[in-house]
Design a protein around this motif. Structure first.
Motif, PDB file in Angstrom:
ATOM      1  N   LYS B 168       1.075  -1.146   0.140  1.00 61.14           N
ATOM      2  CA  LYS B 168       0.180   0.225   0.051  1.00 61.14           C
ATOM      3  C   LYS B 168       0.909   1.104   0.064  1.00 61.14           C
ATOM      4  N   MET B 169       1.824   1.122   0.941  1.00 63.36           N
ATOM      5  CA  MET B 169       2.972   2.568   0.877  1.00 63.36           C
ATOM      6  C   MET B 169       3.502   2.640  -0.614  1.00 63.36           C
ATOM      7  N   GLU B 172      -0.007   3.551  -3.318  1.00 67.72           N
ATOM      8  CA  GLU B 172      -0.505   4.688  -2.957  1.00 67.72           C
ATOM      9  C   GLU B 172       0.131   5.759  -2.371  1.00 67.72           C
ATOM     10  N   GLY B 173       1.552   5.636  -2.117  1.00 69.83           N
ATOM     11  CA  GLY B 173       2.333   6.762  -1.745  1.00 69.83           C
ATOM     12  C   GLY B 173       1.926   7.161  -0.243  1.00 69.83           C
ATOM     13  N   LYS B 174       1.464   6.224   0.487  1.00 69.33           N
ATOM     14  CA  LYS B 174       1.007   6.573   1.757  1.00 69.33           C
ATOM     15  C   LYS B 174       2.118   6.673   3.010  1.00 69.33           C
ATOM     16  N   SER B 175       2.141   7.030   4.128  1.00 68.70           N
ATOM     17  CA  SER B 175       3.088   6.816   5.220  1.00 68.70           C
ATOM     18  C   SER B 175       2.799   5.562   5.955  1.00 68.70           C
ATOM     19  N   TYR B 176       3.607   4.986   6.430  1.00 75.86           N
ATOM     20  CA  TYR B 176       3.683   3.914   7.296  1.00 75.86           C
ATOM     21  C   TYR B 176       2.605   4.028   8.283  1.00 75.86           C
ATOM     22  N   GLU B 177       2.386   4.799   8.961  1.00 80.49           N
ATOM     23  CA  GLU B 177       1.174   5.294   9.897  1.00 80.49           C
ATOM     24  C   GLU B 177      -0.044   5.265   9.448  1.00 80.49           C
ATOM     25  N   GLU B 178      -0.069   5.938   8.310  1.00 88.95           N
ATOM     26  CA  GLU B 178      -1.438   5.889   7.705  1.00 88.95           C
ATOM     27  C   GLU B 178      -1.996   4.436   7.261  1.00 88.95           C
ATOM     28  N   VAL B 179      -1.066   3.844   6.717  1.00 90.37           N
ATOM     29  CA  VAL B 179      -1.431   2.398   5.936  1.00 90.37           C
ATOM     30  C   VAL B 179      -1.593   1.467   7.220  1.00 90.37           C
ATOM     31  N   ASP B 182      -5.225   1.999   8.653  1.00 91.02           N
ATOM     32  CA  ASP B 182      -6.010   1.323   7.677  1.00 91.02           C
ATOM     33  C   ASP B 182      -6.112  -0.224   7.871  1.00 91.02           C
ATOM     34  N   LYS B 233       8.063   7.178   3.522  1.00 92.18           N
ATOM     35  CA  LYS B 233       7.445   7.507   2.054  1.00 92.18           C
ATOM     36  C   LYS B 233       8.716   7.742   1.220  1.00 92.18           C
TER      37      LYS B 233
END
Lengths: 431, 431
Positions: B168-169, B172-179, B182, B233
């Motif tokens: 996902k990182m 989707e270019g998201k940060s570790y914490e965000e993913v 989720d 990221k």
């Protein structure tokens, strides 16, 4: 006896690889099976052919009986190839109560059942892991580790030459003819590449895999076969634009107790694990009702990968020989599965046709498909040349193949249609 | 006895899956092993927990002795989890001469050798395919089909949660914490994700895989572990630009009779087969001296994939029970391999650092690396912000880890260097 006595029948690439690996890995092999495995005799046909200097000349014999009917041989490894003669030799070895290992795809794809029964009658085992994709231990895995699964599908890239050709066409935008010429020059294709490019080699392998996976009998003659010789640069370009890769697959399905066995080029979604398998590598995808989707990747051929498969089998055969549990690998076919004719198979299709560049053409084509119960998933009509000819690219939903064939036959007769230029099955939609 | 009698210890997700699959696939399983395999007793701890309505309540027992010391039970399947209690139960079952199958990774990663020896002393077998990557039949393959190979390397994506997060990182270019947030919400990560994200789960699995592949003893405590919590990221973006993907790998190596066992994030070349393994899927790459490079792909966990592994083992254990060849799976460790400290391991490194944006900085850094015998494969200094701080991104050639660590310690002390922000190993260069 302090060691197990092996007779090697054939000393080509694979035979030489087997001999060398038995020497190189002797320590671990001996430790694992509990006794040394020693090659005592090697049968060769050509007295004058130069042999690898590592092979001791005192092991060489020209008399098949020296191995096949020799009471001082416990296990026979057949790596000579051919059908008739190898069939005769293996029958003789089994009848003389030898454990037998073979790498002979052509033979097993035709006569596995008969030979396995003969092994069973003699209380011995017939092993043939090396007959399919040497570097991928698929037969052992199906017979043992996945044995508790009902296998719904087995599908793979099981011919290295055609995968090399399609990979080059895809990555370098070259034509089939150009790449084939290079492949022959580089030794990736034989000078007569028919068995590979027409799908015959893959058909033998999918027959063997389907036989094991679905616990039935499928022979080479049961497999529907189409090769890659008609694949064009344009098909590969359209595949790419639509999110697919073109691969030659061997496909076996087991649905409602009917089997499918076929080899043909497919459009496969770029995000399917098989799509990333390139060059001469092979991979086999298996779907079981417990394990789900799984895939096995490795080299399909070559001296050492094939030797790895032969030696894996040899160690099993040896263990059963030592423990006196020979004959336990037999699987009797209880219920033979009917094999579907290709016209009954359900698939989606990609097709491409040249049509007159006038209004209403697509409506006529769509009407024909509709009349045959074929529903259309996607159409493109964007590439035109300036000659009054347009090109229609079209992907259907999944439907019985017969309906698509009937549709296309009717479409080719429409006066607005110049030619149906490509028809390729779409095996796996987007994930 | 006309059937084989199984005691199931534990009835969580896996236990329920095993019970159901034994019913659903009873026909093929019975045919293949020659007798019906019947679950006679199921041990559960919690009397009040709701159970699947398909499980007959008359099979349930709360008394371990009802299975472990019951003369009417032939085979015990342990799927309860935990270390101490499961250890005790398995010891009791083996001592009472049961064949034992376990899915218990935590236990096997610590005590495989002791339990296998106890099985051997009792003339029985201990099977544990389901302890590593349920949907990938890797242990059986290593023990049987690839048994004739010297395995040089075994390396895999063996934790689904971290692979989901990294996928996902990356996509989707998201940060570790965000993913992670989720992933917890979606049930792909536990609310306490430590065992997964810190690499502990993968470490247990690579200990088991290394033990089998290299025929030695490697326990969880021998494995060097680093998790994915520090991956940013930016690291993923740089990886992409340099032709790599970031993955968490379990890696075992066997070089010159010394073993390596480690879990850490890596940069792996985009054209390596492991790079295409996404989401919760697992894959294990094996390099043997005969088979070459091979890879096995599937689901790492889940009710049915794990049940597939348990049932594959159960069928082997049953066959040995029926043929009275129990105890043959034992492998005595003849030569224990020393396990390298991480500082002795050879790898390449990617590192990223914030430096003062003044001339001559890179020369100073390069000098430190050179003094420690570290040679640089690639440098980039293109991303600057306007604060007078530049960023250097650098990839080394392969070198002993100690030298890189010493270099970085010295570099962090340079007055021109503000901070070393990332250090990630590069596992496989371009192919």
């Amino acid at each position: 006896m302090d060691h197990v006595r092996v007779g090697l029948v054939g000393l080509g690439t694979v035979g030489t690889g087997v001999y060398k690996m038995l020497q190189e890995n002797k320590d671990i092999i001996t430790k694992k099976v509990g006794k040394e495995i020693r090659v005592e005799k090697i049968l060769v046909r050509n007295k004058d052919k130069e042999r690898d200097p590592e092979i001791p000349s005192e092991l060489i014999t020209f008399d098949p009986g020296d191995i096949l009917e020799n009471d001082d041989i416990d296990i026979v490894i057949e790596v000579m190839g051919s059908v008739e003669l190898a069939m005769d030799y293996i029958k003789r070895a089994l009848s003389a109560k030898k454990q037998v290992i073979t790498a002979n795809k052509d033979l097993i794809a035709l006569h596995e059942e008969e030979l396995s029964e003969l092994a069973h009658l003699n209380g011995r085992d017939l092993y043939f892991e090396a007959s399919v994709a040497g570097g991928i231990p698929i037969i052992g895995t199906l017979k043992e580790d996945l044995a508790g699964n009902k296998i719904r599908k087995i599908m793979g890239i099981i011919n290295g030459t055609t995968n090399y050709i399609l990979t080059k066409m895809t990555k370098e935008g070259k034509s089939y003819e150009e790449v084939l010429k290079d492949a022959v020059a580089l030794g990736y294709a034989e000078s007569d590449p028919t068995a590979d490019v027409e799908g015959l080699d893959a058909a033998r392998k999918i027959a063997i895999l389907g036989t094991i996976a679905f616990d039935t009998k499928i022979t080479f003659n049961d497999v529907y076969v189409e090769g890659i010789t008609k694949i064009t640069k344009d098909d590969i370009k359209y595949a790419d634009e639509l999110g697919y890769i073109v691969k030659l697959l061997g496909i076996g399905m087991n649905v409602d107790d009917k089997a499918e066995a076929r080899v043909h080029p497919v459009f496969i979604s770029k995000d399917h694990p098989l799509a990333a398998v390139n060059d001469v590598f092979n991979a086999i995808f298996v779907e079981g009702n417990a394990v789900g989707e799984t895939m096995f990747y490795g080299r399909g051929a070559g001296e050492l990968p094939t030797a790895s498969a032969v030696i894996g089998d040899l160690m099993k055969a040896t263990r059963d020989f030592i423990n006196d549990t020979m004959g336990s690998s037999y699987r009797k076919i209880v219920k033979r599965k009917e094999i579907k004719d290709i016209s009954e198979v359900d698939t989606a299709f990609y097709t491409r046709m040249k049509v007159k560049d006038i209004p209403g053409v697509f409506a006529k084509i769509a009407t024909v498909f509709g009349d045959h119960g074929v529903s259309i998933a996607l159409v493109r009509q964007q590439y035109r040349d300036d000659s009054g000819v347009a090109e229609i690219v079209l992907v259907t939903h999944k439907v019985q193949e017969k309906n698509v064939r009937d549709s296309l036959a009717a479409i080719e007769k429409l006066d607005v249609v110049e030619k149906v230029t490509s028809v390729i099955r779409v095996e796996e939609g987007k994930r």
